[in-house]
Design an enzyme around this catalytic site. Structure first.
Site, short mmCIF file in Angstrom:
data_model
loop_
_atom_site.label_atom_id
_atom_site.label_comp_id
_atom_site.label_asym_id
_atom_site.label_seq_id
_atom_site.Cartn_x
_atom_site.Cartn_y
_atom_site.Cartn_z
N ARG A 140 -31.16 53.11 -36.53
CA ARG A 140 -32.23 53.17 -35.53
C ARG A 140 -31.73 53.28 -34.10
NH1 ARG A 140 -33.97 51.18 -39.68
NH2 ARG A 140 -31.91 50.26 -39.67
N THR A 141 -30.84 52.38 -33.72
CA THR A 141 -30.52 52.29 -32.29
C THR A 141 -29.81 53.56 -31.82
OG1 THR A 141 -30.27 49.93 -32.66
CG2 THR A 141 -29.53 50.77 -30.54
N LYS B 17 -6.70 53.36 -32.60
CA LYS B 17 -5.27 53.40 -32.20
C LYS B 17 -4.95 52.26 -31.24
CE LYS B 17 -5.71 58.41 -32.02
NZ LYS B 17 -5.81 59.46 -31.00
N ARG C 276 -22.58 50.01 -28.79
CA ARG C 276 -22.66 48.91 -29.76
C ARG C 276 -21.24 48.53 -30.16
NH1 ARG C 276 -26.55 48.45 -34.88
NH2 ARG C 276 -27.96 48.07 -33.13
N HIS D 8 -29.30 42.04 -27.94
CA HIS D 8 -29.68 43.42 -28.29
C HIS D 8 -30.90 43.76 -27.43
CE1 HIS D 8 -30.27 47.02 -30.45
NE2 HIS D 8 -30.32 46.58 -31.70
N1 CP Z 1 -32.63 47.33 -35.29
C1 CP Z 1 -31.40 47.86 -35.25
O1 CP Z 1 -30.58 47.55 -34.38
O2 CP Z 1 -31.14 48.76 -36.25
P1 CP Z 1 -29.77 49.56 -36.44
O3 CP Z 1 -28.71 48.55 -36.76
O4 CP Z 1 -30.02 50.54 -37.55
O5 CP Z 1 -29.46 50.25 -35.13
#
Ligand code: CP
Length: 307
Positions: A52-53, A81, A102, A130
């Protein structure tokens, strides 16, 4: 001026309103924004899995008329590396105009933001926070409940490692007359620093329970979460706890008619598929809302960076 968003608290309530207004305008008038980021590039640096993100950030930039550069896993980047997060951020600043990152380590996005010469958006740092999931959650709550105040919000599942839970509590604690019901096994309770520094510090009422059924009748919002397998130190504990809560139609028997059922997804077993057809199920709406809020955030940070 360059500005990054690492924590939901980096955005004031007034700025959240501005982002919500932009997202709602994008929903009504997508053509107005189709070229808003023409000539700009978003780098998505994902050192931990995501559907999603990452895809919603990339869809967001495409729908704004911009371009996307992507690192989809640590193994295919020079992180494998031994390149540091700081060096990666400095390098990517030479190619892109904004970064969404992320990383499995708490604080990695902040390290990147300090090194980068372009805005950095935290797309999830370990079990910490998040913020753009919270933006998706806030637009969903606003559209479903009409307000951010006077709500009884149940958070269920892995409240210890669930970074989306920590960010959402921080966000909703800023509004009047909300109460939290924290539903989890003893081993996965909300960390005491969140209870103490966010809830107790502000006198926000909360209760802790292990029973989803007991909590259900009072809830306006139910936020289900996945047990975060990737943060466990041993498989045995994960297997014991992973199916602690499974929301099904029987458990919704005593729920309010206007309950808003949310989940940041991915789900494993936490919500039975039979619930998907219930009008109270909002988790796929949440996914779409995330794209609009990320569009609004990209627009805001690129505009500020140009000033
Ligand atoms: N909700 C969420 O962060 O989903 P993903 O881990 O698929 O990005």
């Amino acid at each position: 001026m360059k500005r990054s968003v690492i924590d939901i608290l980096d955005l004031t309530p007034a700025e959240l309103e501005e982002l919500l207004a932009t997202a709602l305008d994008i929903i009504d008038n997508p053509e107005k924004y189709a070229h808003a980021c023409a000539g700009k590039k978003l780098a998505t640096l994902f050192f931990e899995p995501s559907t999603r993100t990452r895809l919603s950030f990339e869809a967001a930039m495409h729908e704004l008329g911009g371009a996307v550069l992507s690192v989809t896993d640590a193994a295919s980047s020079s992180a494998s590396k031994g390149e540091s997060v700081s060096d990666t951020a400095k390098v990517v600043s030479c190619y892109a105009d904004i970064i969404a990152m992320r990383h499995p380590k708490e604080g990695a996005a902040l390290v990147a933001a300090r090194a980068a010469s372009i805005p950095v958006i935290n797309a999830g740092d370990g079990g910490h926070c998040h913020p753009t999931q919270t933006l998706a959650d806030l637009l969903t709550i606003r559209r479903q409940k009409g307000a951010f105040s006077g709500l009884t919000i149940g958070l269920c599942g892995d409240l210890k490692f669930g970074r989306t839970v920590h960010s959402l509590i921080n966000a909703m604690a800023r509004y009047e007359n909300n109460r939290f019901v924290l539903i989890s096994p003893d081993e996965l309770k909300l960390p005491s620093y969140v209870k103490k520094d966010v809830l107790a510090e502000r006198g926000i009422p909360y209760e802790q329970t292990t029973s989803l059924e007991d909590a259900m009748p009072q809830l306006d919002v139910l936020y289900m979460t996945r047990v975060q397998k990737e943060r466990f130190f041993n498989e045995e504990d994960y297997l014991r706890l992973k199916d602690s809560y499974i929301l099904d139609m029987a458990k919704l028997k005593n729920a309010k008619d206007d309950l808003c059922i949310m989940h940041p997804l991915p789900r494993v077993n936490e919500i039975a598929v039979e619930v998907d057809d219930d009008p109270r199920a909002c988790y796929f709406k949440q996914v779409l809302n995330g794209k609009y809020m990320r569009m609004a955030l990209i627009l805001k940070l690129l505009k500020e960076a140009a000033q």
